[in-house]
Design an enzyme around this catalytic site. Structure first.
Site, short mmCIF file in Angstrom:
data_model
loop_
_atom_site.label_atom_id
_atom_site.label_comp_id
_atom_site.label_asym_id
_atom_site.label_seq_id
_atom_site.Cartn_x
_atom_site.Cartn_y
_atom_site.Cartn_z
N THR A 101 45.99 36.37 19.20
CA THR A 101 45.09 36.52 18.05
C THR A 101 43.75 37.06 18.51
O THR A 101 43.29 36.73 19.61
CB THR A 101 44.88 35.13 17.40
N GLY A 102 43.12 37.87 17.65
CA GLY A 102 41.75 38.33 17.94
C GLY A 102 41.64 39.84 17.83
O GLY A 102 42.62 40.54 17.56
N THR A 156 41.01 42.09 20.17
CA THR A 156 41.72 42.84 21.22
C THR A 156 43.21 42.87 20.90
O THR A 156 43.87 43.90 21.03
CB THR A 156 41.46 42.20 22.61
N GLY A 160 44.35 37.82 24.13
CA GLY A 160 43.00 38.01 24.65
C GLY A 160 42.45 36.70 25.22
O GLY A 160 43.16 35.70 25.34
N ALA A 161 41.17 36.73 25.56
CA ALA A 161 40.50 35.53 26.07
C ALA A 161 39.01 35.65 25.77
O ALA A 161 38.48 36.76 25.59
CB ALA A 161 40.71 35.39 27.57
N LYS A 217 39.88 29.97 25.58
CA LYS A 217 40.37 30.65 24.39
C LYS A 217 40.03 29.81 23.16
O LYS A 217 39.74 28.64 23.28
CB LYS A 217 41.88 30.86 24.48
N GLU A 242 48.24 29.38 19.93
CA GLU A 242 48.28 30.27 21.11
C GLU A 242 48.91 29.54 22.29
O GLU A 242 49.72 30.10 23.03
CB GLU A 242 46.87 30.74 21.45
N LYS A 299 34.51 39.75 29.92
CA LYS A 299 35.12 38.42 29.83
C LYS A 299 35.39 37.79 31.20
O LYS A 299 35.66 36.59 31.29
CB LYS A 299 36.46 38.50 29.06
C1 5RP Z 1 41.49 33.43 19.44
C2 5RP Z 1 41.34 33.74 20.87
C3 5RP Z 1 41.06 35.15 21.25
O1 5RP Z 1 42.02 35.59 22.16
C4 5RP Z 1 39.69 35.24 21.87
O2 5RP Z 1 38.75 34.67 20.98
C5 5RP Z 1 39.30 36.68 22.20
O3 5RP Z 1 39.11 37.37 21.01
P1 5RP Z 1 38.62 38.88 20.98
O4 5RP Z 1 39.75 39.71 21.50
O5 5RP Z 1 38.33 39.13 19.52
O6 5RP Z 1 37.39 38.99 21.83
O7 5RP Z 1 41.44 32.90 21.74
O8 5RP Z 1 41.64 32.06 19.22
#
Ligand code: 5RP
Length: 219
Positions: A28-29, A31, A82-83, A94, A103, A121
C-alpha cells in the site's frame, strides 16, 4: 529526479521480481501505486494479487487485476511493498498509510519481501519517522503511557484515521530503534496492540532503492 519519478522507477523495476503464473502480494502507498500501474501492463501473465488494503484492492480491480482473499492462499512467492524507513539490514518502519496490519499478514504469506522505496527512506537507525502502531481504541491511552515509560516515546493518536480493521493508529515520536526485533517482540505483547509498524521478523530480503543514478539493489 523528483521523488515521484524515483517512485515510478522502482515501481517499474519491481516487475522483474514478479513470478509469472503466480499470485503477487501487493502493499500500500504511493510507491506501490506506481507498482500497481506497472503490474497492470503484465496482468495477463499473473493469476492475480493478494492485497494489503482496501485502497490497493480498489486500484487493482479498476485496472482489471484479480484480487484474491488472503484466506484462500497458503503461500505466495513474493510480496512487494514500500516503507517509511528501511535500515541496512532490511528492517523497516511501515504504516504511514495505516495499512500495517494487513501488510504484515500478506508479508507473512510470502517467501520473499521486496521493498521499493526512494533513497530518502534508507537510514542508519530507524526512528526519525514516527512509528505507527495499530491499537484497539480502548487501549490507546495505556499503550501511549507504556511507550513513554519503556522507550521515552511520545505517542499521539493519528487524527481522523480509522484503519481498514476499525482501529486507531498511534504515531510514536522520539524513538531510536537500535534493536528492531526486540522492540517489535515486546510491543506486540502489550494488551491492545494489534500490530507495531516495525517489520523486523518480516524484513525485506531485497530493497530496490530509487536514486538519481538509477535503481540500486540492496540485499
Ligand atoms: C502504508 C505503508 C507504506 O508502504 C509506507 O507508508 C510508504 O508509503 P509511500 O510509498 O507512499 O511513501 O507502510 O501503510
Amino acid at each position: 529526479m523528483t521523488q515521484d519519478e524515483l517512485k515510478a522507477l522502482v515501481g517499474q523495476a519491481a516487475l522483474a521480481y514478479v513470478v509469472p503464473g503466480s499470485i503477487v502480494g501487493v502493499g500500500t502507498g504511493s510507491t506501490v501505486n506506481c507498482f500497481i500501474d506497472a503490474l497492470a501492463t503484465m496482468k495477463d501473465q499473473i493469476r492475480g494479487a493478494v492485497s494489503s488494503s482496501v485502497k490497493s484492492t480498489e486500484r487493482m480491480q479498476a485496472l482489471g487485476i484479480p484480487v484474491f482473499d488472503a484466506n484462500t492462499i497458503e503461500s505466495i512467492p513474493v510480496y512487494i511493498d514500500g516503507a517509511d524507513e528501511i535500515d541496512h539490514s532490511g528492517c523497516m518502519i511501515k504504516g504511514g498509510g495505516a495499512a500495517l496490519t494487513r501488510e504484515k499478514i500478506v508479508a507473512d504469506l510470502a517467501e520473499r519481501f521486496v521493498c521499493i522505496a526512494d533513497e530518502s527512506k534508507l537510514v542508519p537507525v530507524m526512528g526519525r519517522f514516527p512509528l505507527p502502531v495499530e491499537v484497539i481504541p480502548m487501549a490507546a491511552a495505556q499503550v501511549a503511557r507504556r511507550f513513554a515509560a519503556s522507550y521515552r516515546g511520545t505517542a499521539t493518536v493519528r487524527e481522523g484515521v480509522v484503519t481498514d480493521n476499525g482501529n486507531l493508529i498511534l504515531d510514536v515520536r522520539g524513538l531510536q530503534i537500535t534493536d528492531p526485533l526486540a522492540m517489535e517482540t515486546e510491543v506486540n505483547q502489550w494488551p491492545g496492540v494489534v500490530t507495531v509498524g516495525i517489520f523486523g521478523r518480516h524484513k525485506a530480503q531485497v530493497c530496490l532503492l530509487g536514486t538519481s543514478q538509477g535503481v540500486k539493489t540492496l540485499g
